[in-house]
Design a protein around this motif. Structure first.
Motif, PDB file in Angstrom:
ATOM      1  N   PHE A   1     -41.826  14.892   3.430  1.00 10.48           N
ATOM      2  CA  PHE A   1     -42.938  15.714   3.911  1.00 10.48           C
ATOM      3  C   PHE A   1     -43.228  16.824   2.901  1.00 10.48           C
ATOM      4  O   PHE A   1     -42.312  17.336   2.244  1.00 10.48           O
TER       5      PHE A   1
ATOM      6  N   LEU B   1     -34.676  21.148   4.179  1.00 10.63           N
ATOM      7  CA  LEU B   1     -35.975  21.795   4.003  1.00 10.63           C
ATOM      8  C   LEU B   1     -35.904  22.658   2.748  1.00 10.63           C
ATOM      9  O   LEU B   1     -35.094  23.576   2.658  1.00 10.63           O
TER      10      LEU B   1
ATOM     11  N   ARG C   1     -31.073  16.841   7.700  1.00  9.46           N
ATOM     12  CA  ARG C   1     -32.422  17.225   7.294  1.00  9.46           C
ATOM     13  C   ARG C   1     -32.292  18.340   6.275  1.00  9.46           C
ATOM     14  O   ARG C   1     -31.478  19.254   6.433  1.00  9.46           O
TER      15      ARG C   1
ATOM     16  N   SER D   1     -48.446  15.170   5.012  1.00 16.23           N
ATOM     17  CA  SER D   1     -48.711  16.389   4.242  1.00 16.23           C
ATOM     18  C   SER D   1     -49.406  17.398   5.135  1.00 16.23           C
ATOM     19  O   SER D   1     -50.320  17.038   5.893  1.00 16.23           O
TER      20      SER D   1
ATOM     21  N   TRP E   1     -46.880  21.043  11.949  1.00 19.45           N
ATOM     22  CA  TRP E   1     -45.678  20.578  11.249  1.00 19.45           C
ATOM     23  C   TRP E   1     -44.496  20.309  12.190  1.00 19.45           C
ATOM     24  O   TRP E   1     -43.589  19.557  11.846  1.00 19.45           O
TER      25      TRP E   1
ATOM     26  N   PHE F   1     -41.183  16.219  10.399  1.00 18.68           N
ATOM     27  CA  PHE F   1     -39.886  16.502   9.807  1.00 18.68           C
ATOM     28  C   PHE F   1     -38.774  16.643  10.847  1.00 18.68           C
ATOM     29  O   PHE F   1     -37.641  16.258  10.616  1.00 18.68           O
TER      30      PHE F   1
ATOM     31  N   MET G   1     -38.281  17.964   3.526  1.00 19.62           N
ATOM     32  CA  MET G   1     -39.583  18.633   3.467  1.00 19.62           C
ATOM     33  C   MET G   1     -39.571  19.663   2.341  1.00 19.62           C
ATOM     34  O   MET G   1     -38.613  20.427   2.200  1.00 19.62           O
TER      35      MET G   1
ATOM     36  N   TRP H   1     -41.596  22.882   1.301  1.00 22.18           N
ATOM     37  CA  TRP H   1     -42.513  23.861   1.888  1.00 22.18           C
ATOM     38  C   TRP H   1     -42.796  24.938   0.843  1.00 22.18           C
ATOM     39  O   TRP H   1     -41.966  25.794   0.608  1.00 22.18           O
TER      40      TRP H   1
END
Length: 478
Positions: free
Chosen positions: A404, A305, A303, A433, A464, A470, A379, A381
């Motif tokens: 995301f 971010l 993952r 989203s 979230w 995510f 994701m 952010w």
């Protein structure tokens, strides 16, 4: 031909597992034989089932799959399995394959690739690792590195195709986020695009009319000449410090153009200017930053971010203590402290790696990161670089990942501006989203005419961490 035998010939287990998800993990060969063939899945990086049917379908026997047709005719009819593998050239270049009666693609996958044999004239292993020594590692070959990493970094697959120049010359390719070499083979060549500044496919075809009735295939013909390939490799090996400034190269090409009409042998000289290895080694700041980022990571992240400014996102203290999670700070000019993150979460900051990167360079580093690791979830952010990358490359990224977006303020833009720039372009790709200001997000959806029934992916920011988000299971996007 027995399905299991076809699968044994064509399936690249590691590639197949990575591309086709959880169902293929246990036994890729069995999965392809029992399920993959019916679904029309590609068994390896060099086989393109849709391309094969479009190219060879008229010559195929009724009721025969593209996979069986290739296995039957690879040697006798020299049919290519996809645009990146040249069966005839492979057999001519490595005559031991045809003499042994081995399926050329099977040989390449299991023997030729580890031996760094080239699958087609478009690739040049010896040149690639001489020009880009940082890419060299045990078990790696040039096509795999180029397709997974090199193209995103702006590296070229051979001295005869210039990735950086092609993207600059044809900006629609860069905007589409597609592999430049594949674009050239599948679309650009037919449109008259050039693969490099010193090579004119139409002129080359005119000089070799019997071999090339039109400009299609001119680059493959030019790049497949053994002496030319050996010469390019020797130049890269023997003259690593040579340097020709672009202005000088332009003047030389203009001079050659004046006399090429009466001296036909000079027509190939402009290409030689682009083969000087220093041109390929002159990596920009974004490429050098990506290299530093790549080498700094100890594990492959599942993952990723992307956060604009880490210290401005206290919500991320709720991240799990997961060593396969990578947090990358993308937009700030000063690196965060990041003390609120769990201890085993790896995080990096572009501001720490290269403080002077501009917005375009930051987006290029992010794109290289995501294309290299192909994580299961991504994701952005409050990240302008992340949002821009998802907008540009979302169609490609969502093949492997759930995407995301969290609409929060970024260091250089507030959440409202981020929505204006990215909301509409990201709609086809994003799974969910999130926004702290749901009213603003709803207003944006209203302005775009998004039907109420199509707004199920819009969520409040405090949702979230929900199971479907995510941090949910590692499943590829549908």
């Amino acid at each position: 031909m027995d399905r299991r035998r076809i699968a044994q010939l064509l399936v690249d287990p590691d590639w197949y597992r990575a591309r086709h998800g959880a169902a293929a993990q246990a036994n890729p060969v069995l999965h392809f034989a029992e399920t993959g063939m019916e679904q029309g899945l590609d068994p390896n990086a060099m086989f393109d089932a849709a391309w094969y049917r479009a190219t060879h379908g008229a010559a195929m026997a009724p009721g025969v799959s593209v996979y069986e047709d290739f296995c039957r005719n690879a040697l006798t009819a020299l049919r290519d399995p996809g645009p990146l593998f040249d069966t005839g050239w492979y057999c001519r270049t490595y005559p031991d394959i045809a003499a042994a009666g081995i399926n050329p693609l099977h040989h390449y996958l299991f023997f030729g690739r580890p031996e760094r044999r080239d699958p087609s004239p478009y690739f040049h292993n010896r040149w690639y690792f001489t020009a880009y020594p940082f890419a060299d590692s045990p078990g790696m070959d040039a096509p795999t590195h180029f397709l997974n990493h090199g193209a995103a970094l702006g590296l070229s697959p051979s001295p005869f195709f210039d990735v950086a120049w092609y993207r600059a010359q044809y900006p629609e390719v860069a905007r589409a986020g597609v592999n430049p070499l594949l674009h050239y083979i599948l679309e650009g060549e037919a449109k008259g695009f050039r693969p490099a500044p010193g090579f004119d496919p139409a002129a080359h075809a005119a000089r070799h009319g019997t071999a090339l009735p039109d400009a299609r295939g001119a680059l493959r013909h030019f790049a497949g000449e053994p002496a030319r390939r050996d010469d390019a490799w020797r130049q890269a090996k023997e003259a690593p410090a040579r340097f020709v400034r672009s202005a000088v190269a332009d003047e030389a090409r203009a001079m050659i153009a004046l006399v090429a009409g009466i001296e036909a042998d000079l027509a190939d000289l402009p290409m030689a200017l682009e083969r000087l290895p220093v041109v390929s080694l002159a990596l920009g700041q974004a490429e050098l930053t990506w290299r530093s980022l790549y080498l700094s990571l100890d594990t492959v992240p599942r993952r990723i971010l992307l956060v604009g400014h880490l210290d401005a996102a206290p919500e991320l203290a709720a991240l799990p203590d997961d060593p396969t999670l990578l947090v990358l700070e993308t937009d700030g000019h000063l690196a965060s402290i990041g003390t609120h993150l769990p201890p085993r979460v790896a995080w990096r900051s572009l501001a720490a790696l290269a403080p002077g990167l501009d917005e375009a360079e930051r987006a290029r580093v992010v794109a290289a990161l995501l294309n290299a690791f192909r994580p299961a979830a991504i994701m952005a952010w409050g990240s302008h670089a992340g949002g821009e990358t998802i907008c540009r490359h979302g169609a490609n990224l969502r093949v492997d990942a759930r995407l995301f977006l969290a609409w929060t303020d970024a260091p250089t833009r507030d959440a409202a501006e981020m929505m204006r720039r990215h909301f509409r372009r990201s709609l086809p790709f994003v799974t969910l989203s999130y926004a702290a200001d749901m009213q603003a997000l709803t207003a944006m959806a209203d302005a775009l005419g998004l039907p109420a029934g199509a707004r199920g992916h819009l969520r409040p920011l405090d949702a979230w961490r929900a199971a479907e988000g995510f941090l949910g299971p590692d499943t590829a996007a549908p």
